[in-house]
Scaffold this active site. Structure first.
Site, PDB file in Angstrom:
ATOM      1  N   GLN A 256       9.430 -38.098  58.944  1.00 45.86           N
ATOM      2  CA  GLN A 256      10.120 -37.565  59.979  1.00 45.86           C
ATOM      3  C   GLN A 256      10.992 -36.437  59.938  1.00 45.86           C
ATOM      4  O   GLN A 256      11.963 -36.617  58.966  1.00 45.86           O
ATOM      5  CB  GLN A 256      10.964 -38.866  60.657  1.00 45.86           C
ATOM      6  CG  GLN A 256      11.371 -38.486  62.249  1.00 45.86           C
ATOM      7  CD  GLN A 256      10.223 -37.913  63.042  1.00 45.86           C
ATOM      8  OE1 GLN A 256       9.003 -38.597  63.116  1.00 45.86           O
ATOM      9  NE2 GLN A 256      10.453 -36.971  63.928  1.00 45.86           N
TER      10      GLN A 256
ATOM     11  N   LYS B  75       6.399 -43.887  67.540  1.00 40.52           N
ATOM     12  CA  LYS B  75       5.164 -43.778  66.917  1.00 40.52           C
ATOM     13  C   LYS B  75       4.963 -45.047  66.435  1.00 40.52           C
ATOM     14  O   LYS B  75       3.748 -45.619  66.192  1.00 40.52           O
ATOM     15  CB  LYS B  75       5.615 -42.751  65.580  1.00 40.52           C
ATOM     16  CG  LYS B  75       5.441 -41.507  66.017  1.00 40.52           C
ATOM     17  CD  LYS B  75       6.121 -40.593  64.864  1.00 40.52           C
ATOM     18  CE  LYS B  75       6.089 -39.160  65.485  1.00 40.52           C
ATOM     19  NZ  LYS B  75       6.840 -38.041  64.529  1.00 40.52           N
TER      20      LYS B  75
ATOM     21  N   ASP C 204       0.481 -36.018  58.534  1.00 39.65           N
ATOM     22  CA  ASP C 204       0.889 -34.732  59.503  1.00 39.65           C
ATOM     23  C   ASP C 204       0.328 -33.452  59.105  1.00 39.65           C
ATOM     24  O   ASP C 204       0.540 -32.377  59.743  1.00 39.65           O
ATOM     25  CB  ASP C 204       2.387 -34.698  59.089  1.00 39.65           C
ATOM     26  CG  ASP C 204       3.191 -35.075  60.473  1.00 39.65           C
ATOM     27  OD1 ASP C 204       2.502 -35.148  61.597  1.00 39.65           O
ATOM     28  OD2 ASP C 204       4.299 -35.360  60.325  1.00 39.65           O
TER      29      ASP C 204
END
Ligand code: NAP
Length: 298
Positions: A103, A59, A126
């Site tokens: 994460q 990422k 997200d």
């Protein structure tokens, strides 16, 4: 849709993601040149899960290539929830930080729900904060989870309008299944959600024009479950050991079987995975743009 009996079109998520990232890099450059703004993403990695470390590295590299600044926050597995929440609070309050990514999974005993709820919803790239989930569920604008967004883009690029199509989502997790179903509904599909208690999953699959598999079980959806000409989006990422003793990644759909029946199908790897990253970068850009507009409007 392809004619029954012909091999499916293999949907190239890698190529489409690359195309989207090139387009995004141009817009990021324009944002810098015209407004002096550099989209900035803070990425929290807690503990030393090797798969998570690889995801974070990928990422970060993709963000850098698109001109997005990444702040890497690497913390030991012994980090307390209170410490993590305090650090998130700092990022929430920093106007130079536009997006925050946690994460997952987080090491025990940190409660992921509490951590996600602590994010500023406007920086939740997200799309997992309850406010963003609520916005999606009620058809309002908000941050949309990246993998589901990637699935929708792949479907729209493959099929054009999704209006009125019969879609089956296999899986009901907050991360994938539920938001995919919400997005399909928003796109005017007739949506069924299947899960581990669904009776006769094969029959449910056969009825669907669109099948999105987000189960986490290798090659679980068989080729003879797929209706001729259907579009199949395989979200699964499963590590299996092949007959040669080597590990490889496979999806939730038995690709070699399904490709003979479906109209179009995503491969694993190279389907949904690259789109997830492209959508994360796009979310960071959009968050930056929205936040800057709010400041300019004040
Ligand atoms: P998850 O939280 O474990 O959810 C799995 C879902 O599958 C659950 O809703 C479960 O039903 C359902 N399920 C399990 N066994 C089933 C069965 N026998 N029949 C029908 N449904 C069944 O997993 P997830 O986070 O949604 O992830 C799903 C897959 O996508 C995993 O392979 C993951 O690695 C992958 N993934 C890929 C990306 C990407 O970028 N490509 C991103 C995220 C996740 P119940 O609710 O009834 O238990």
């Amino acid at each position: 849709m392809a004619i029954s009996g012909r091999r499916a079109t293999v949907i190239d998520g890698k190529a489409l993601a690359a195309e989207l990232r090139v387009d995004l890099a141009k817009r990021v450059a324009a944002l810098k040149a015209n407004h002096g703004l550099t989209p900035t993403l803070a990425v929290f990695l807690v503990g030393d899960d090797p798969a998570s470390a690889i995801y974070v590295r990928n990422k970060g590299a993709a963000a850098a290539a698109a001109g997005i600044r990444v702040i890497d926050v690497k913390l030991p597995a012994t980090t307390s929830e209170a410490d993590l929440l305090a650090r998130i609070g700092v990022m929430n309050g920093d106007p130079a930080v536009n997006g925050i990514l946690i994460q997952l999974p987080l090491p025990k005993p940190i409660a992921a729900e509490a951590v996600i709820a602590a994010l500023d919803p406007a920086k939740d790239v997200d799309g997992l904060h309850p406010e963003n989930i609520g916005r999606l569920a009620t058809g309002r604008d908000g941050m949309v989870p990246c993998t589901p967004q990637g699935c929708l883009i792949l479907l729209e690029r493959t099929l054009g309008t999704l209006d009125g199509r019969r879609a089956l989502v296999v899986g009901r997790s907050n991360l994938v299944g539920r938001p995919v179903a919400q997005l399909l509904l928003r796109a005017n599909c007739t949506v069924t959600i299947a899960h581990s208690r669904t009776r006769d999953l094969a029959a449910e699959c056969r009825r669907a024009e669109i099948v999105v598999a987000a189960i986490g079980k290798p090659a679980f959806v068989r080729g003879d479950w797929i209706g001729p000409g259907a579009t199949v989006i395989d979200v699964g990422i499963n590590r299996v050991t092949g007959p040669d003793g080597r590990d490889r990644i496979v999806g939730d759909v038995a690709f070699a079987e399904a490709v003979e029946v479906a109209g179009a199908i995503t491969p694993v790897p190279g389907g949904v995975g690259p789109m997830t990253i492209a959508c994360l970068l796009e979310s960071t850009y959009e968050a930056t743009w929205r936040q800057s507009r709010l400041r300019l409007d004040r």
